[in-house]
Design a protein around this motif. Structure first.
Motif, PDB file in Angstrom:
ATOM      1  N   VAL A  38      44.741  11.182  41.207  1.00 18.67           N
ATOM      2  CA  VAL A  38      44.690  12.591  41.723  1.00 18.67           C
ATOM      3  C   VAL A  38      44.056  13.684  40.454  1.00 18.67           C
ATOM      4  CG1 VAL A  38      47.106  14.425  41.511  1.00 18.67           C
ATOM      5  CG2 VAL A  38      47.100  13.153  42.400  1.00 18.67           C
ATOM      6  N   LEU A  39      44.067  13.351  39.171  1.00 12.39           N
ATOM      7  CA  LEU A  39      42.949  13.915  38.048  1.00 12.39           C
ATOM      8  C   LEU A  39      41.525  14.142  38.310  1.00 12.39           C
ATOM      9  CD1 LEU A  39      44.816  12.980  34.922  1.00 12.39           C
ATOM     10  CD2 LEU A  39      44.761  15.025  36.137  1.00 12.39           C
ATOM     11  N   ARG A  40      41.349  12.832  39.070  1.00  8.18           N
ATOM     12  CA  ARG A  40      39.722  12.855  39.304  1.00  8.18           C
ATOM     13  C   ARG A  40      39.685  13.738  40.524  1.00  8.18           C
ATOM     14  NH1 ARG A  40      36.005   8.643  38.151  1.00  8.18           N
ATOM     15  NH2 ARG A  40      36.698   6.744  36.545  1.00  8.18           N
ATOM     16  N   ASP A  41      40.363  14.290  41.738  1.00  7.40           N
ATOM     17  CA  ASP A  41      40.409  14.788  42.965  1.00  7.40           C
ATOM     18  C   ASP A  41      40.253  15.806  42.507  1.00  7.40           C
ATOM     19  OD1 ASP A  41      40.409  15.450  45.729  1.00  7.40           O
ATOM     20  OD2 ASP A  41      42.248  15.270  45.828  1.00  7.40           O
ATOM     21  N   ALA A  42      41.029  16.323  41.707  1.00  3.75           N
ATOM     22  CA  ALA A  42      40.863  17.607  41.198  1.00  3.75           C
ATOM     23  C   ALA A  42      39.434  18.004  40.418  1.00  3.75           C
ATOM     24  CB  ALA A  42      41.825  17.841  40.130  1.00  3.75           C
ATOM     25  N   LEU A  43      39.590  17.235  39.146  1.00  2.00           N
ATOM     26  CA  LEU A  43      38.311  17.471  38.463  1.00  2.00           C
ATOM     27  C   LEU A  43      36.871  17.529  39.937  1.00  2.00           C
ATOM     28  CD1 LEU A  43      38.192  15.245  35.784  1.00  2.00           C
ATOM     29  CD2 LEU A  43      38.331  17.187  35.569  1.00  2.00           C
ATOM     30  N   ARG A  44      37.038  17.034  40.818  1.00  2.00           N
ATOM     31  CA  ARG A  44      35.549  16.556  41.345  1.00  2.00           C
ATOM     32  C   ARG A  44      35.881  17.971  42.703  1.00  2.00           C
ATOM     33  NH1 ARG A  44      36.178  15.841  46.825  1.00  2.00           N
ATOM     34  NH2 ARG A  44      37.783  15.055  46.882  1.00  2.00           N
ATOM     35  N   LYS A  45      36.835  18.556  42.863  1.00  2.47           N
ATOM     36  CA  LYS A  45      36.709  19.892  43.261  1.00  2.47           C
ATOM     37  C   LYS A  45      36.411  20.777  42.745  1.00  2.47           C
ATOM     38  CE  LYS A  45      40.162  17.860  47.754  1.00  2.47           C
ATOM     39  NZ  LYS A  45      41.509  17.882  47.760  1.00  2.47           N
ATOM     40  N   SER A  46      37.071  20.738  41.795  1.00  2.00           N
ATOM     41  CA  SER A  46      36.406  22.202  40.642  1.00  2.00           C
ATOM     42  C   SER A  46      35.436  21.769  40.758  1.00  2.00           C
ATOM     43  CB  SER A  46      37.150  22.281  38.988  1.00  2.00           C
ATOM     44  OG  SER A  46      37.142  21.126  38.836  1.00  2.00           O
ATOM     45  N   ARG A  48      33.640  20.170  38.467  1.00  2.00           N
ATOM     46  CA  ARG A  48      33.833  19.584  36.613  1.00  2.00           C
ATOM     47  C   ARG A  48      33.391  18.191  36.101  1.00  2.00           C
ATOM     48  NH1 ARG A  48      35.959  23.628  33.290  1.00  2.00           N
ATOM     49  NH2 ARG A  48      36.789  25.202  35.259  1.00  2.00           N
ATOM     50  N   SER A  54      32.583   9.599  39.382  1.00  2.00           N
ATOM     51  CA  SER A  54      33.461   9.282  40.498  1.00  2.00           C
ATOM     52  C   SER A  54      34.250   7.950  41.240  1.00  2.00           C
ATOM     53  CB  SER A  54      33.851  10.459  41.323  1.00  2.00           C
ATOM     54  OG  SER A  54      32.533  10.710  41.619  1.00  2.00           O
TER      55      SER A  54
END
Length: 61
Positions: A38-46, A48, A54
């Protein structure tokens, strides 16, 4: 260093933890792997997470 994992203590509400546990069970992942996913997905989408950082989450639990 690419596959290096670091431990980090996380304070999280009981309700969020229970919801994450149910989600991880549904996805057949460990709770730790689900949180990292979930953290990686949020970082990728933003935007960052740098390209190449990834890699899929390995379930070490």
């Amino acid at each position: 260093m690419a596959g290096e994992k670091k431990a980090y203590p996380l304070r999280i509400s009981a309700a969020v933890l229970e919801a994450m546990q149910r989600w991880s069970d549904d996805e057949l992942r460990s709770l730790n792997a689900q949180i990292e996913y979930v953290l990686r997905d949020a970082l990728r989408k933003s935007g960052r997470l740098k390209p190449g950082k990834s890699a899929p989450v390995e379930d070490d639990d």
